[in-house]
Enzyme design. Sequence first.
Site, PDB file in Angstrom:
ATOM      1  N   SER A 278      36.772  38.283  37.635  1.00 38.56           N
ATOM      2  CA  SER A 278      36.416  36.991  38.643  1.00 38.56           C
ATOM      3  C   SER A 278      35.047  36.541  38.007  1.00 38.56           C
ATOM      4  O   SER A 278      34.846  36.327  36.659  1.00 38.56           O
ATOM      5  CB  SER A 278      36.210  37.491  39.956  1.00 38.56           C
ATOM      6  OG  SER A 278      35.918  36.228  40.818  1.00 38.56           O
ATOM      7  N   ASP A 301      41.419  37.436  35.942  1.00 37.15           N
ATOM      8  CA  ASP A 301      41.288  36.466  36.871  1.00 37.15           C
ATOM      9  C   ASP A 301      39.939  35.871  36.795  1.00 37.15           C
ATOM     10  O   ASP A 301      39.076  35.695  37.991  1.00 37.15           O
ATOM     11  CB  ASP A 301      41.876  37.162  38.478  1.00 37.15           C
ATOM     12  CG  ASP A 301      42.639  36.100  39.230  1.00 37.15           C
ATOM     13  OD1 ASP A 301      43.463  35.292  38.435  1.00 37.15           O
ATOM     14  OD2 ASP A 301      42.860  36.223  40.350  1.00 37.15           O
ATOM     15  N   HIS A 356      43.971  37.495  44.081  1.00 33.65           N
ATOM     16  CA  HIS A 356      42.680  37.694  43.608  1.00 33.65           C
ATOM     17  C   HIS A 356      42.336  39.068  43.483  1.00 33.65           C
ATOM     18  O   HIS A 356      41.697  39.797  42.478  1.00 33.65           O
ATOM     19  CB  HIS A 356      41.869  36.733  43.907  1.00 33.65           C
ATOM     20  CG  HIS A 356      40.586  36.574  42.966  1.00 33.65           C
ATOM     21  ND1 HIS A 356      40.485  36.618  41.591  1.00 33.65           N
ATOM     22  CD2 HIS A 356      39.212  36.868  43.425  1.00 33.65           C
ATOM     23  CE1 HIS A 356      39.454  36.575  41.214  1.00 33.65           C
ATOM     24  NE2 HIS A 356      38.385  36.539  42.025  1.00 33.65           N
TER      25      HIS A 356
END
Length: 434
Positions: A278, A301, A356
Site C-alpha cells: 500500500s 497493492d 486490500h
Amino acid sequence: MFSHGGLVQLLVKRTYEWTRTDQRRYTLGFFAMGNACSNHLGIPPAKGPHAVGCTDFMIDHTAQGSFFRLYYPCQETEKAEKPDWVPCREYFNGLADFMKINRTLSERIFNYLFGSFKIPAYLDAPFKSNGKCPVVIFSHGLGAFRTLYSAICAELASQGFIVASVEHRDQSASATYYFREKTESERANDNVPRTSASARDNLVREWMYYRALQHRESEFPLRNKQVKQRADECILALDKLTEINSGIPVQNVLQTQFDCTTLENSMDLCRIAAVGHSFGGATVIEALCKEVKFKCGIALDAWMFPLDDEIFARVKQPIFFINSEKFQWAGNISRMRKLDSAVIQRKMITIRGTVHQSFPDFTFLTGNWIGKLMKLKGEIDPELAIDLSNKATLAFLQRHLGLETNFNQWDPLIDGQDENLIQGTNVTVLQSAI
C-alpha cells in the site's frame, strides 16, 4: 483512509458502535463467537527450509534513528519464545487513535480478538550462518507498524533472506516510539545513582502516534513528504545493516538478547530488494529512485497517490506489482502503467478473490464471516493468497537478484499463469489515462 492502507478501522469502529447499543452483550457474544469458532486462526508458519528468528533494532535513540524488526534464518532452539504479534498496549491505542475511536474500549476489543496471537518466528534466536543472505527492506502500509506483515517477512527469512521490517517515524504508523534524554529534574528524581546508571537509564520512551489530516488540509503535500521520509528510512535501515555486516559496532538502544556480531559478513549486499504494501508500495518506488543499491522492488497493492509524477522516468530497476482484485481503480493503475518500459522488466499480476487487507496478518486472525464482512478477507482462502504472493515474489527476486535457488519453479506466476491469477489487472484503463 481504510481503503488506502488503514487496517481494521471498519472492524473496530462498527464493534465500538454496537457496544453502545442496548443489545451490546448479544452482539459482542455473536461477534466473539464468529471469531472463536474458526478452528485455524493464526498467522501461518513459514514454509522454507530454515527456522526463523526475529529481533528488534533501534540504532540511535532519537526520532531520526533507525527502528526495524529483523527476520533472519536461525538456529533451532528449545529456549526461544515467539513474541506477541502486537508488542504492547500503546500500539492498540495508536490503532484506536487512527480510527478515531475510544482507546479504552478499543483496547479491550483488540486485546480480546488479537492479544493472544504470536509472530511465527523465535525472538532473539541465534543467527544461523549458511552462506551470505540476500537482503530485503520491507515498508508497512498506512496505519500499520513493523510487526503486522510477519507472514510475508517470516516466509522470506525461511527461504534464506535477511529482512528488515522498518517502523516508520513519518507519523503514518498507528504508533511508534523513540527515546529522549531525561531532564535534570527527571534525573534528580531517579533512585539510580549516577555512577551506576547506564546510558539507557538516562532515556525516556516517547510515543509518536498517527497524524490525521487537519480540517481542509490538502492530502498530497503531507503524503508526498511522508513517502520521501519513508524512503529515507528504508535507506537508513540498509545503511545500518551494512555497518553491522562490516563488523562496525552498533549500539542497539533496545538492549535485546540477540548477538548482532554474529551477522558480520552474513549479508550479500550486491543482492538487495525493497518490498512494501500500500503506502509501503509507493515507498518502494521512491526508494528505488533514491538508492540504486536496491536492485528491484515489489509493490503489494501499491497506493500510488503520494508519488511525484516526475520520479517515474527516473526509476531504472525492475518492479513487480502484485495487486488485489478489489482495491485497485483506473487512476491508480494508470500511474503504475507510467512505469512501463520496453527495456526494464515491469510486471503486474492480480490475485483473484483478494482484498486490500489480504496482505497484512489481520486476514488470518478473524473468522470467515467477520473477515469478509469487514473486508479483511476476500473470497479466496487467505493462506492460498499469501502463498501465491510469496512464491511470485521469490521467483521475481531470484530473476533480478541473480540467486542460485529453485524459486524459478514459480516463474509462471510472474506472468499470471495460475487459475487464481490475472495477468496484469482486472481494472479497465483507458489508454488516454496512461
